[in-house]
Design a protein around this motif. Structure first.
Motif, PDB file in Angstrom:
ATOM      1  N   ASN A 185       0.930  -1.519  -0.004  1.00  0.00           N
ATOM      2  CA  ASN A 185      -0.033  -0.016   0.101  1.00  0.00           C
ATOM      3  C   ASN A 185       0.806   1.276  -0.088  1.00  0.00           C
ATOM      4  O   ASN A 185       0.459   2.356   0.243  1.00  0.00           O
ATOM      5  CB  ASN A 185      -0.952   0.022   1.316  1.00  0.00           C
TER       6      ASN A 185
ATOM      7  N   HIS B 184       3.346   7.278   4.046  1.00  0.00           N
ATOM      8  CA  HIS B 184       2.566   6.949   3.052  1.00  0.00           C
ATOM      9  C   HIS B 184       3.031   7.468   1.798  1.00  0.00           C
ATOM     10  O   HIS B 184       2.620   8.525   1.457  1.00  0.00           O
ATOM     11  CB  HIS B 184       1.039   7.343   3.333  1.00  0.00           C
TER      12      HIS B 184
ATOM     13  N   GLU C  49       7.639  -1.764  -5.846  1.00  0.00           N
ATOM     14  CA  GLU C  49       6.618  -2.150  -4.909  1.00  0.00           C
ATOM     15  C   GLU C  49       7.569  -3.338  -4.027  1.00  0.00           C
ATOM     16  O   GLU C  49       8.250  -4.141  -4.726  1.00  0.00           O
ATOM     17  CB  GLU C  49       5.327  -2.819  -5.322  1.00  0.00           C
TER      18      GLU C  49
END
Length: 157
Positions: free
Chosen positions: A20, A107, A120
């Motif tokens: 995420n 984030h 990722e």
């Protein structure tokens, strides 16, 4: 905090990217640079060789009268706080604001992951750098050396 070679840089440890876009930054790095969890932070793209990003300490930039302050001025509101989701290009580097939550998790959006060259789920090496920032790099000689040091701590993941 290990020093990988005599006279070399000190490393905080590995930070593990999650699906995420979250990465937990080392609390020691945040403390060393006066960065408070829950605040918006300023990021700067890494070199083409190492990729990744630096987390800049705005108070330290002001304390040391960093020339970068002028370059990133559009990222600030009139009262001196960082704007949300601001992107600036300056001298081949990308600067972006990002949210740091209360747990010290950063984030990163898909745009940030792409801009900073972070695949990722990639592990980054967090390193003490200058008097205004610590770096989190993807690759390069320091990363290769750190891979041979099992004592380097892993954060998150």
């Amino acid at each position: 905090m290990p020093q990988l070679t005599f006279g070399g840089k000190y490393v905080y440890g590995w930070i593990q990217g999650e699906a995420n876009g979250k990465v937990r930054l080392p609390s020691e790095a945040l403390s060393d640079y006066g960065i408070i969890p829950g605040e918006r932070v300023l990021l700067m793209s890494g070199s083409k060789t190492s990729r990744g990003f630096s987390v800049l300490s705005v108070p330290r930039m002001r304390l040391h009268d960093s020339p970068l302050l002028e370059a990133v001025q559009p990222a600030f509101e009139s009262e001196g706080t960082l704007l949300q989701d601001t992107w600036i290009q300056h001298k081949g580097r990308i600067f972006a604001t990002a949210e740091l939550d209360q747990d010290g998790e950063l984030h990163l959006t898909d745009r940030a992951l792409q801009a900073f060259g972070i695949p990722e789920h990639k592990r980054l090496l967090s390193i003490r750098s200058s008097n205004i920032a610590f770096v989190n790099i993807v690759q390069g000689p320091i990363v290769d050396r750190a891979l041979t040091h099992p004592e380097v701590e892993v954060f998150g993941g």
